[in-house]
Scaffold this motif. Sequence first.
Motif, PDB file in Angstrom:
ATOM      1  N   UNK A   1      38.926  56.850 -56.413  1.00  0.00           N
ATOM      2  CA  UNK A   1      40.050  56.930 -55.261  1.00  0.00           C
ATOM      3  C   UNK A   1      39.579  56.859 -54.011  1.00  0.00           C
ATOM      4  N   UNK A   2      38.387  57.670 -53.630  1.00  0.00           N
ATOM      5  CA  UNK A   2      37.576  57.583 -52.326  1.00  0.00           C
ATOM      6  C   UNK A   2      37.265  56.258 -51.783  1.00  0.00           C
ATOM      7  N   UNK A   3      37.089  55.142 -52.589  1.00  0.00           N
ATOM      8  CA  UNK A   3      36.814  53.826 -52.402  1.00  0.00           C
ATOM      9  C   UNK A   3      38.017  53.344 -51.370  1.00  0.00           C
ATOM     10  N   UNK A   4      39.120  53.794 -51.350  1.00  0.00           N
ATOM     11  CA  UNK A   4      40.208  53.176 -50.828  1.00  0.00           C
ATOM     12  C   UNK A   4      40.657  53.811 -49.680  1.00  0.00           C
ATOM     13  N   UNK A   5      39.890  54.961 -49.370  1.00  0.00           N
ATOM     14  CA  UNK A   5      40.170  55.848 -48.090  1.00  0.00           C
ATOM     15  C   UNK A   5      39.587  55.016 -46.735  1.00  0.00           C
ATOM     16  N   UNK A   6      40.557  55.164 -45.723  1.00  0.00           N
ATOM     17  CA  UNK A   6      40.106  54.558 -44.551  1.00  0.00           C
ATOM     18  C   UNK A   6      40.430  52.968 -44.483  1.00  0.00           C
ATOM     19  N   UNK A   7      40.944  52.402 -45.329  1.00  0.00           N
ATOM     20  CA  UNK A   7      41.096  50.981 -45.312  1.00  0.00           C
ATOM     21  C   UNK A   7      42.615  50.645 -45.024  1.00  0.00           C
ATOM     22  N   UNK A   8      43.314  51.403 -44.346  1.00  0.00           N
ATOM     23  CA  UNK A   8      44.732  50.545 -43.647  1.00  0.00           C
ATOM     24  C   UNK A   8      45.657  50.717 -44.726  1.00  0.00           C
ATOM     25  N   UNK A   9      45.513  51.613 -45.805  1.00  0.00           N
ATOM     26  CA  UNK A   9      46.572  51.521 -46.928  1.00  0.00           C
ATOM     27  C   UNK A   9      47.255  52.774 -46.737  1.00  0.00           C
ATOM     28  N   UNK A  10      48.776  52.727 -47.046  1.00  0.00           N
ATOM     29  CA  UNK A  10      49.711  53.757 -46.889  1.00  0.00           C
ATOM     30  C   UNK A  10      49.899  54.450 -48.238  1.00  0.00           C
ATOM     31  N   UNK A  11      50.492  55.385 -48.388  1.00  0.00           N
ATOM     32  CA  UNK A  11      50.727  56.289 -49.651  1.00  0.00           C
ATOM     33  C   UNK A  11      51.315  55.448 -50.597  1.00  0.00           C
ATOM     34  N   UNK A  12      51.885  54.529 -50.390  1.00  0.00           N
ATOM     35  CA  UNK A  12      52.749  53.702 -51.400  1.00  0.00           C
ATOM     36  C   UNK A  12      51.748  52.695 -51.982  1.00  0.00           C
ATOM     37  N   UNK A  13      50.965  52.020 -51.042  1.00  0.00           N
ATOM     38  CA  UNK A  13      50.290  51.168 -51.198  1.00  0.00           C
ATOM     39  C   UNK A  13      49.115  51.754 -52.078  1.00  0.00           C
ATOM     40  N   UNK A  14      48.519  52.846 -51.916  1.00  0.00           N
ATOM     41  CA  UNK A  14      47.531  53.602 -52.673  1.00  0.00           C
ATOM     42  C   UNK A  14      48.070  54.128 -53.936  1.00  0.00           C
ATOM     43  N   UNK A  15      49.275  54.356 -54.133  1.00  0.00           N
ATOM     44  CA  UNK A  15      49.707  54.775 -55.621  1.00  0.00           C
ATOM     45  C   UNK A  15      50.121  53.446 -56.506  1.00  0.00           C
ATOM     46  N   UNK A  16      50.444  52.365 -55.877  1.00  0.00           N
ATOM     47  CA  UNK A  16      50.344  51.124 -56.499  1.00  0.00           C
ATOM     48  C   UNK A  16      49.080  50.570 -57.132  1.00  0.00           C
ATOM     49  N   UNK A  17      48.009  50.630 -56.035  1.00  0.00           N
ATOM     50  CA  UNK A  17      46.598  50.429 -56.686  1.00  0.00           C
ATOM     51  C   UNK A  17      46.384  51.532 -57.739  1.00  0.00           C
ATOM     52  N   UNK A  18      46.457  52.861 -57.463  1.00  0.00           N
ATOM     53  CA  UNK A  18      46.143  53.693 -58.532  1.00  0.00           C
ATOM     54  C   UNK A  18      46.543  53.543 -59.936  1.00  0.00           C
ATOM     55  N   UNK A  19      47.793  53.068 -60.024  1.00  0.00           N
ATOM     56  CA  UNK A  19      48.504  52.825 -61.040  1.00  0.00           C
ATOM     57  C   UNK A  19      48.142  51.422 -61.886  1.00  0.00           C
ATOM     58  N   UNK A  20      47.555  50.586 -61.205  1.00  0.00           N
ATOM     59  CA  UNK A  20      47.085  49.199 -61.780  1.00  0.00           C
ATOM     60  C   UNK A  20      45.423  49.068 -61.883  1.00  0.00           C
ATOM     61  N   UNK A  21      44.897  49.765 -61.454  1.00  0.00           N
ATOM     62  CA  UNK A  21      43.415  49.555 -61.693  1.00  0.00           C
ATOM     63  C   UNK A  21      42.781  49.921 -62.959  1.00  0.00           C
ATOM     64  N   UNK A  22      42.080  49.143 -63.318  1.00  0.00           N
ATOM     65  CA  UNK A  22      41.356  49.358 -64.775  1.00  0.00           C
ATOM     66  C   UNK A  22      39.507  49.315 -64.655  1.00  0.00           C
ATOM     67  N   UNK A  23      38.843  49.946 -65.660  1.00  0.00           N
ATOM     68  CA  UNK A  23      37.685  49.922 -65.208  1.00  0.00           C
ATOM     69  C   UNK A  23      37.167  48.430 -65.532  1.00  0.00           C
TER      70      UNK A  23
END
Length: 231
Positions: free
Chosen positions: A134-156
């Motif tokens: 999750x730290x990789x996405x910090x400081x990249x202009x993403x709001x909480x909704x966008x971060x939640x969307x990414x977190x819900x879709x990423x895979x190894x």
Amino acid sequence: MAEFILVAGAWLGSWAWDDVARELRAAGHGAHPLTLSGLADKQGVPAGQQTHVRDVVDEVERLGLRDVVLVGHSYAGIPVGQAAERIGDRLRRVVFVDAVVPVADESFASMWWQGQTAFEARLAEDDGFWVPDAADFDGQGLDSEQLARIAGGTTPHPGATLTEPAVLEGSLGELPATYVKCLLDGAEPMDDVAELLKSEHWRLVEMDTGHWPMFSQPRELARVLHASARA
């Protein structure tokens, strides 16, 4: 109008392009988001780096596309750059979105800031996969909704795709290309990209956003892609 093959970077699948693809189709283009083997809806499919190159080439051929704009984001710049060489006169342009570009006989891991050995050790800790942090996405202009969307879709991400070397037949500088630099992820392109940008065939576009513009600024990214097809 152009036919866009859209390939997202590590951990992501075709779903990452939903908003951008909608904008491109509204502008009259064809938009074909692609999930690479071993990721998202293709989890469990064995994959090395050349598998990902074939994924891109096979999609162009399967759909019978011409006037193709290949778009590679982040890691996906490596397979997309190789695929751009292999689709011949079907290619209109290749667009690297804040991407790593392929270098002959180098891998993503070998170009990583800590080097191939350190990267391979990291993969070994997670059964051969690169696990999102999750730290990789910090400081990249993403709001909480966008971060939640990414977190819900990423895979190894399958590690072999990151440690195997690129295979290039010629110079990327000879390809018609646009490089999109996302400024929150660093003000200047990497040295190898800066060298390629000296080519008369390459163009630089800057976006005032972070490394995942398909989430943070999808409409603006679609406009950049639309303009690139006309370059």
